[in-house]
Design a protein around this motif. Structure first.
Motif, short mmCIF file in Angstrom:
data_model
loop_
_atom_site.label_atom_id
_atom_site.label_comp_id
_atom_site.label_asym_id
_atom_site.label_seq_id
_atom_site.Cartn_x
_atom_site.Cartn_y
_atom_site.Cartn_z
N ARG A 93 0.83 -1.21 0.00
CA ARG A 93 0.00 0.00 0.00
C ARG A 93 0.86 1.26 0.00
O ARG A 93 0.56 2.26 0.65
N GLU A 109 2.58 -0.55 7.30
CA GLU A 109 2.02 -1.39 6.24
C GLU A 109 2.91 -2.60 5.98
O GLU A 109 2.43 -3.68 5.63
N ARG A 136 2.04 -4.98 8.66
CA ARG A 136 0.74 -5.58 8.35
C ARG A 136 0.91 -6.68 7.31
O ARG A 136 0.36 -7.78 7.45
#
Length: 231
Positions: A195, A218, A221
């Motif tokens: 992302r 991110e 994640r």
């Protein structure tokens, strides 16, 4: 998942194979040069040649040891230095580089992103060598909350008619015989997985600069989700 795993392994071994190939070819050429100098009894030239090559490698290796803790990315950057040096392109690593180690999964993707950007930069700089001395500059940093990857080259830049679609599959600014149009598309797809964002611009120095921005949260994640899917 099996296809993704296979792709990851291929990318890893491709980068490793390129490092070995580059080093082997480079040292073979330089040993031939050194052998010729010694056979011709140009001893002073041989000593100067050894000293010059040693200093160039020590500067790059010193930069990598000081700043890049990620062994896969460091190996990739060294391989690209050898590739650029083989064809006479000036290859610079920013003195302010810094990158910590990440999981193998993330490291492979960072190396793939950088590898494709640097390959494009080397080719662009080489193709424009008649107008500007060819050079490539690489900046890598995760000092802040973002991982930043920047690659700048002295190429002629992206043609205006391709500017809006340069990240699409099959679109390329390379000569027809070199055409693939996959490199930047793959980079963009990997950036999307984190992302992140990818930007490019024409600088005041008439160089082309590609910049990647990835948020560390991110990246975490992505690692967590990938680890979850593995189970």
């Amino acid at each position: 998942m099996e296809l993704n795993d296979l792709r990851k392994e291929l990318i890893y071994y491709k980068n490793y194979a390129e490092l070995l190939r580059s080093k082997t070819h480079e040292y073979s050429n330089k040993l031939n040069v050194l052998s010729g100098m010694l056979q011709l009894k140009h001893y002073d030239d041989a000593i100067e040649f050894i000293d010059r090559e040693s200093k160039g490698h020590q500067h790059i290796i010193g930069n990598l040891v000081r700043s890049i803790q990620n062994s896969l990315v460091a190996s990739l950057l060294l391989a690209k230095y050898n590739k650029a040096a083989e064809i006479g392109i000036k290859y610079e690593l920013d003195d302010d580089n810094i990158l910590q180690d990440y999981s193998k999964l993330v490291s492979e993707k960072l190396a793939t992103i950088l590898g494709n950007l640097i390959d494009n930069a080397i080719l662009a700089a080489w193709n424009n060598r008649q107008n500007v001395p060819p050079a490539v500059h690489v900046y890598v940093s995760d000092r802040s909350q973002h991982v930043i990857l920047e690659v700048q080259d002295t190429g002629a830049g992206v043609a205006s008619e391709l500017a809006d679609n340069i990240l699409d599959f099959g679109v390329t600014s390379k000569a027809e015989q070199e055409q693939t149009g996959v490199g930047l598309y793959l980079v963009n797809e990997l950036v999307k997985q984190f992302r992140g964002s990818i930007d490019w611009e024409r600088t005041e120095d008439n160089a082309t600069l590609f910049s990647i921005y990835l948020d560390k949260s991110e990246i975490k994640r992505y690692e967590a989700e990938s680890h979850y899917h593995d189970y």
